[in-house]
Enzyme design. Structure first.
Site, PDB file in Angstrom:
ATOM      1  N   ASP A 165       0.830  -1.205   0.000  1.00 44.55           N
ATOM      2  CA  ASP A 165       0.000   0.000   0.000  1.00 44.55           C
ATOM      3  C   ASP A 165       0.866   1.257   0.000  1.00 44.55           C
ATOM      4  OD1 ASP A 165      -2.399   1.805   0.751  1.00 44.55           O
ATOM      5  OD2 ASP A 165      -3.277  -0.199   0.721  1.00 44.55           O
ATOM      6  N   HIS A 392      -3.963   6.050   3.423  1.00 52.21           N
ATOM      7  CA  HIS A 392      -4.604   4.841   2.919  1.00 52.21           C
ATOM      8  C   HIS A 392      -4.021   3.560   3.498  1.00 52.21           C
ATOM      9  CE1 HIS A 392      -5.698   1.867  -0.253  1.00 52.21           C
ATOM     10  NE2 HIS A 392      -6.770   2.618  -0.406  1.00 52.21           N
ATOM     11  N   SER A 578     -10.869  -0.907  -1.410  1.00 52.01           N
ATOM     12  CA  SER A 578      -9.647  -0.825  -0.615  1.00 52.01           C
ATOM     13  C   SER A 578      -9.902  -1.219   0.829  1.00 52.01           C
ATOM     14  CB  SER A 578      -9.098   0.604  -0.643  1.00 52.01           C
ATOM     15  OG  SER A 578      -8.326   0.830  -1.780  1.00 52.01           O
TER      16      SER A 578
END
EC number: 3.4.14.10
Length: 1421
Positions: A165, A392, A578
């Site tokens: 990520d 994220h 996600s």
């Protein structure tokens, strides 16, 4: 490019796209320990068979023992239908809800859920609070809570999860320890290289313990640091190059507050000085006083301009690396980042080693609150400063495995699991993934012995299940037993929108995103939550282009989870696939935790089969499998399934599909979309091959393997298959027949499954997905499609498939909405599929505030089925119970050129274009503009070398190599430039080469732009540039073939320079200009030619040389809807038009010299001139870099001066050579030499004759006068240049004398001032004449001293006179001249002026910018 899987923050269903990760966004593709989808096939683990026991007999025994008395011949589909007919609730909002239906469980397997009275391991403060918190971090709906209630110690313990990520913040809430007290984050890596610092420079400390850092700063090392060698490796990094845009923006605001404070102080002081001057000199009349006041006013103006144009490039971090005898260690000097002086010193920093060893991190400063990790590679030559490039990755890790002992309801799904952070998002690309990062991450997975991978990144692909990363990921899965989970994508709701690698790769489990009522109420804070769970509207759908399901299973696609500390909040809401991917990954971690605790071998294939065959089916419609996959993940039932499978061999069934005799194309399912596919039956070859672990025992496992498989079609009405199949180790091939001819128009989905006749409880051993999109075929002309009575509720989707008529180039649609009482939001998409191309997608996100209509126009490809999708956003209209009704009408238009791309050859002056109206009456109105120039370049250098053995060697020992190509080019006209390498660009996952990355630098090595497979434009000024392209692969021969790869440089033309092309009805009109073509109406089937007129030579950009192209777009029609009262807009159907630049016209030849000129000179005279010029040429070319070379050059120069003492060009060349090599030291020419050489030039110029010439009017038609004028211009320019250089030398001499007076009274150099009396322009009457002012005054007679060529002299003159404000103003004007690249000496002079003005913070600001503008080297890739 911005990936379709983008990180974002969501509030009340709103989305905001950030970068490349696959959490949802609206469209698109960072101390001292301070710091997204196919039906995957999974790897088989080794050593699962017991030695000496026939596994096949073990299999039969296990079946008889556990499933005695079951009807083994019953139909799986019929039993499945019975279960589907049960009342399955999709509402998961109540903690006590445990009725989850799955077709593979019966009473023999027992109840999976705990009773209402079972004591939960997660204490809650109150029922309402518990419901609220559970909705923030949802887990109950996937069976995780029930599983942990039964097995509290199977909470992820013993499981290592790699997070591919944007990076994980190890200091974030919930990411410190596991439930059993182990470190949560066990490794943190920047796999992209975006944080790399070159630390190959070695320095030694002085007696006081100080070293010189890479930035030039004097740094003190801590005396307690062990460094046996005494060698310190130094490097530097711009802090902002490590941070996210969000963090940078916040820091800039904070930093500017202090800047403004200091700036206001200076402005106040400058204003006071001006006021005091005005009081003392109310009405100054003397020139010196006027100039002094002007200088004071200029200072005020400069300070204000500086405030208005302030740009913060950020602080500089100095890095130091050394070996302490045991480990490599590193420390950072962050003084430049601190608010207060004295903080952030190198000596005060706690040294760090590689995170994997000591698991320490640092925080840069309290202001940024950004954590970092340090890793040292390549024997100390590379320091990796690891920061995250987006919240994220931390959010994803938190969903997977966060552990909050104080608030267990906020735990991640697997709080006992450990995390390995693999940063694949490149900070240089704004968090886009890069191939280098992906491959290094796979290497790290094996090195850290990870069990699971979660990757919430991805994008569309042209070829599913293909590419370098896909291949390497399959190796990791199959050879190392790693389970790979990834997001399906956020490009729904149309079909075939799953992205790579997750949704399109067989080795990766793809996860869709599901939302429950409790999530909607708690996390999304909706006024009224939906009554039942549903798939998020944007969640990507299958099937893949090669027929695979696309979405494996679904999980919960939103959560409030931890985020990095630099966000200044502990957690935030994000949603997207996600988020569903780490939710599923955490669930799998629970399963693996149980298997490990029970000592069972782990087979990725077996685990995956259990996940898919136990998932809860949410809908009764088979077609919903394309949306939700096999169903919603159920952890507890997966565990129970695996308990029954523990004695079964770890076999995976690989399915390959081909159509009839077309054996050359291997598919993974049946996918029919086009009209001709639906008119008749087709036969498909199915090959099923069992695969086993690499170390499987041939004699005891492979030879006896035999399974009796019952084949079942989910819908025999259009898919027929054999009834049975005897399957052995070598696999079997059988045929199925697909006949969609009797089906209704629309979407139809079913499967052919293989069921173990002796153990039907196992569910399908393998599946062959069959998807049929039978399109509506339009018969009328002109073709119009109309769909009425469409009804929408939140999350409602309507799909219509239309066979787009041949010849169609665009469509115009009118969408009418009615019947609703609150505003509604809708997706309107049109998707077409072309083999080996990314899906052709047109999409619009529209809002309806009240019943109304909207119009759209979009391009289409004729002869290809279009899926029209209209979907109401899942959270739109939730406060209303009134459905919206819709009607849509689509008109198809056609103006089709014979050639899709138009090529105009400049040497032919025109190109003929034939356009046909294939469907109905159309108006042909061509329009074309050339707005881009494309210039090809070959590399000037190609270097092929192996990369780092510590970071870039694959797990089987294959070394990754890199090809670095160097391209050099010049920009003669500024503009936006985009570098392209078409053979490699625009393919991330569907690419054989794992990585490509470029850096574009100016002549000072400053990196102006970086890019990868999706190059973006960069604004460049006039100048010289270098582009370095880095391509990676382990196969040297592949890279060798790219050594001469052509780079295409596209420069956008400004609107004023864009070329709008004209057209002619006749070929002769191209020349005569007669009969221009404007517009004509074409009847259906009629075609008409026209001719494109090539642009005139004077319209072609100067840099568009032979071999270049001018590019643009051409359209042929106009949109007929939505243009009331306006001119018709050009149709959205556009084609590329290219103009091949012809050879340039020959320039007018110069008139031949008069014959009498030649007669005047004898052969001897001509020969003497040629010899003289040759000697001067040699003199100019001789090197003078050493003392000996300089002395030899001076001897030759003196000889030539004596021989040709009156030849001006000789003196000019001598002056140029000396001034170009002026400096201090024996190998340099002295200032006095420059002055002497300048005087030699000045002596040979008759200034009186020059003055008389330029005072007279010269007749242009007089050839002799033109010749004289040319000669006089030459003499004037030589004179001005000599005066300019002399004046600069005089100033330098004055500065040197000032320095000498501080050291010694001996003055050997001549005085700047003349010994004769006179009046200086800057000196009072009676003082000695100022030679500099004399020279400057003389220069003003012959040149514009305010031109960039001479402006530096004015800068220094104003400084000499003490008018520092005026000097700085002129210097700024000189620096802003874009005709030359940035010159370091000018910026250094600016720093000196700022220091003399005592504007210290501005001087500091410029010093920091100096290291940015003029870096010592190009950073590593």
């Amino acid at each position: 490019m911005l990936s379709s899987h983008i990180g974002h923050l969501i509030a009340s269903g709103e989305s905001l796209r950030l970068g490349s990760p696959s959490c949802l966004n609206l469209k698109a593709r960072k101390g001292c320990v301070h710091r997204r989808r196919g039906l995957p096939a999974f790897a088989l683990s080794r050593g699962n068979a017991k030695r000496g026991v026939c596994p096949q007999r073990s299999l039969r025994a296990a079946i008889k023992k556990n499933f005695k008395g079951q009807d083994l011949q019953s139909s799986w589909f019929s039993s499945n239908r019975e279960l589907r007919n049960q009342d399955f609730s999709r509402s998961f909002s109540f903690p006590g809800s445990q009725e989850i239906n799955s077709p593979f469980f019966d009473d023999n397997m027992g109840a999976s859920g705990a009773s209402e009275g079972t004591k939960s391991t997660e204490p809650t403060s109150s029922s309402k609070d518990s419901h609220f918190l559970e909705g923030l971090m949802p887990k109950r709906e996937i069976g995780a809570v029930r599983f942990l209630e039964e097995h509290p110690h199977y909470d992820g313990r013993g499981v290592k999860i790699a997070i591919f990520d944007s990076g994980v913040d190890p200091s974030a809430a919930g990411l410190q320890v596991t439930t059993d007290g182990k470190p949560k984050v066990i490794d943190v890596l920047d796999c992209t290289g975006s944080g790399d610092v070159d630390t190959s420079t070695i320095v030694k400390s002085d007696a006081d313990g100080f070293i010189t850092g890479a930035s030039g700063a004097r740094l003190q090392v801590n005396k307690e640091w062990k460094n046996p060698t005494g060698e310190w490796r130094v490097g530097s990094k711009l802090a902002f190059s490590l941070f996210t845009d969000t963090l940078i923006s916040r820091l800039k605001v904070e930093r500017k507050k202090k800047w403004d404070e200091k700036q206001r102080e200076l402005q106040t002081d400058a204003l006071r000085q001006l006021s005091a001057f005005d009081l003392k000199h109310p009405q100054p009349t003397e020139p010196s006083l006027k100039k002094a006041r002007e200088d004071l006013q200029t200072r005020i103006d400069l300070l204000q301009k500086q405030s208005d144009s302030y740009e913060d490039n950020g602080p500089v971090i100095d890095a130091v690396v050394w070996h302490d005898g045991d480990l490599w260690r590193a420390a950072l000097d962050t003084q430049d980042m601190e608010e207060e002086s004295g903080l952030g010193k190198l000596a005060d920093c706690i040294p760090l080693t590689n995170y994997r060893i000591e698991r320490q991190y640092g925080i840069f400063t309290r202001m940024d609150a950004c954590s970092y990790v340090l890793n040292i590679f390549d024997d100390g030559n590379v320091l990796s400063i690891v920061t995250d490039c987006s919240p994220h990755g931390t959010h994803v890790a938190g969903i997977t495995a966060a552990h909050h002992p104080e608030e267990p309801l906020l735990n991640g799904v697997a709080p006992g699991a450990q995390i390995v952070s693999c940063k694949i998002g490149d900070t240089r690309l704004g968090s886009m993934e890069i191939g280098t990062g992906l491959v290094r991450a796979l290497i790290a997975v094996v090195e850290n012995k990870c069990d699971l991978i979660n990757m919430s990144y991805g994008e569309p692909t042209s070829m599913p299940n293909y590419g370098r990363f896909v291949q390497l990921a399959e190796e990791v899965v199959n050879k190392h037993g790693v389970i790979f989970v990834s997001s399906a994508g956020n490009n729904g709701p149309s079909l075939t929108t799953v992205g790579a690698p997750g949704g399109t790769s067989s080795s990766i489990l793809s996860i869709g995103a599901f939302v429950t009522p409790s999530m909607a109420a708690s996390a999304h804070s909706l006024v009224e939550a939906p009554t039942e769970g549903l798939q998020y509207t944007w969640s990507s759908r299958g099937p893949t282009a090669d027929g695979d399901l696309g979405v494996g299973i679904s999980a919960l696609g939103g959560a409030v989870a931890p985020v990095p500390k630099w966000t200044l909040q502990p957690r935030m809401l994000m949603n997207g696939t996600s988020m569903s991917s780490p939710c599923a990954c955490g669930g799998v971690a629970l399963i693996l935790s149980s298997l490990k605790a029970e000592g069972r071998a782990i087979s990725p294939h077996v685990v995956r089969k259990a996940l898919e065959n136990t998932a809860a089916q949410v809908h009764n419609v088979p077609e919903e499998a394309l949306t939700i996959g096999r169903g919603l993940l159920q952890v507890d039932r997966t565990y129970e399934y695996l308990q029954k499978c523990k004695d079964l061999p770890p076999v995976h069934y690989k399915v390959e599909v081909s159509r009839g005799t077309n054996s050359g194309v291997t598919l993974r399912g049946v996918y029919l979309r086009e009209a001709f596919d639906s008119r008749q039956a087709s036969e498909w070859n199915i090959t099923v091959k069992p695969t086993f672990p690499e170390d499987a025992d041939n004699l005891n496992l492979l030879v006896p393997f035999e399974e009796r498989v019952k084949l079942e079609s989910g819908n025999p009405s259009f898919v027929k298959c054999p009834e049975y199949l005897l399957l052995t180790n070598n696999g079997r091939t059988f045929n199925i027949v697909v006949d969609p001819s009797a089906l209704k128009e629309g979407l139809h989905y079913t499967e052919v499954v293989g069921i173990d006749t002796e153990a039907p409880w196992r569910g399908p051993l393998f599946r062959i997905p069959v998807t049929i999109c039978k399109p509506l075929e339009l018969k009328s002309l002109p073709p119009v499609a109309k769909f009425s009575d469409l009804s929408f509720v939140p999350g409602g989707i309507e799909r219509r498939f239309i066979s787009v008529p041949e010849g169609t180039t665009w469509a115009e649609a009118t969408l009418r909405m009615a019947g609703f009482d609150t505003p509604r939001r809708f997706y309107v998409n049109a998707v077409q599929l072309i083999p080996k191309k990314r899906p052709v997608v047109w999409s619009s996100f529209v809002n309806f505030q009240a019943p109304s209509s909207k119009t759209f126009a979009f391009p289409l490809i004729g002869g290809v089925t279009m899926e029209l999708t209209i979907a109401q956003f899942w959270s739109s209209g939730n406060g209303s119970h009134v459905p919206a009704t819709a009607e849509i009408e689509i008109e198809y238009h056609s103006l089709l050129a014979v050639d899709n791309e138009v090529l105009v050859k400049g040497s032919e002056a025109t190109a003929r274009v034939d356009v046909k109206a294939a469907l109905g009456t159309e108006t042909l109105v061509p329009s074309a503009t050339l707005n881009k120039v494309r210039i090809p370049y070959r590399p000037v250098e190609a270097k092929l070398a192996p990369l780092s053995a510590t970071r870039d060697k694959l797990t089987d020992g294959r070394q990754i190599n890199a090809l670095t190509l160097t391209y050099k080019f010049s920009i003669t006209e500024g503009g936006n430039v985009t570098p392209r390498l078409p053979i490699l660009n625009d393919r991330m996952y569907d690419n054989e080469f794992e990585s490509q990355f470029f850096m574009l630098c100016d002549s000072n090595k400053r990196v102006l732009a970086t890019g990868d497979v999706y190059p973006t434009s960069v604004k460049l000024s006039k100048g010289d540039y270098t582009l370095l392209l880095h391509i990676r692969h382990n196969n040297m021969s592949y890279l060798e073939k790219l050594k001469k790869a052509v780079l295409l440089l596209d420069r956008n033309l400004e609107d004023k320079n864009s070329i709008k092309l004209s057209f002619s009805s006749h070929i002769d009109g191209v020349i005569t200009g007669a009969d221009p073509f404007k517009s004509v109406q074409l009847a259906a089937g009629e075609s008409r030619p026209f001719y494109i007129v090539a642009p005139a030579d004077d319209k072609i950009p100067k840099d568009a040389t032979l071999g270049s192209l001018l590019l643009g777009e051409i359209s042929y029609g106009e949109v007929s809807i939505g243009n009331k009262g306006k001119e018709g807009a050009a149709s959205p159907a556009k084609s590329t038009i290219s103009f091949v630049v012809p050879p340039p016209p020959k320039k007018d030849e110069e008139k031949p010299k008069e014959k009498e000129d030649d007669v005047k000179k004898s052969v001897t005279e001509v020969l003497e001139e040629e010899v003289r010029d040759a000697k001067i040429k040699v003199l100019s070319a001789l090197p003078v870099s050493t003392k000996e070379e300089r002395e030899e050059w001076e001897k030759l120069a003196d000889t030539l001066k004596a021989t040709y003492s009156t030849h001006l060009q000789l003196m000019v060349e001598i002056l140029n050579k000396i001034s170009g090599s002026q400096g201090k030291g024996e190998e340099k020419f002295s200032v006095a030499k420059v002055i002497e050489a300048a005087d030699d030039v000045i002596r040979l110029v008759d200034t009186g004759a020059l003055a008389r010439h330029f005072s007279m009017k010269c007749e242009a038609e007089d050839a002799n006068a033109a010749k004289v004028r040319k000669e006089m211009d030459k003499q004037r320019d030589a004179l001005a240049d000599a005066l300019y250089k002399k004046a600069l030398a005089l100033l330098q001499l004055e500065e040197d004398q000032g320095t000498q007076k501080d050291d010694t009274q001996a003055q050997e150099a001549p005085s700047v001032k003349s010994e004769t009396s006179g009046v200086s322009a800057s000196s009072p009457l009676g003082q000695e004449t100022d030679k500099f002012e004399e020279t400057y005054a003389e220069l003003r007679k012959w040149a514009d001293i305010n031109s960039p060529k001479y402006l530096l002299l004015t800068v220094k003159r104003e400084r000499r006179a003490g008018r520092l404000g005026s000097s700085l103003k002129h210097l700024n004007d000189l620096i802003q001249d874009e005709s030359k690249p940035p010159q370091k000496n000018l910026y250094e002079l600016r720093i000196k002026l700022l220091e003399e003005l005592e504007w210290s913070h501005l001087a500091d600001y410029e010093r920091k910018w100096l290291s940015v503008r003029f870096p010592s080297s190009i950073p590593p890739f």
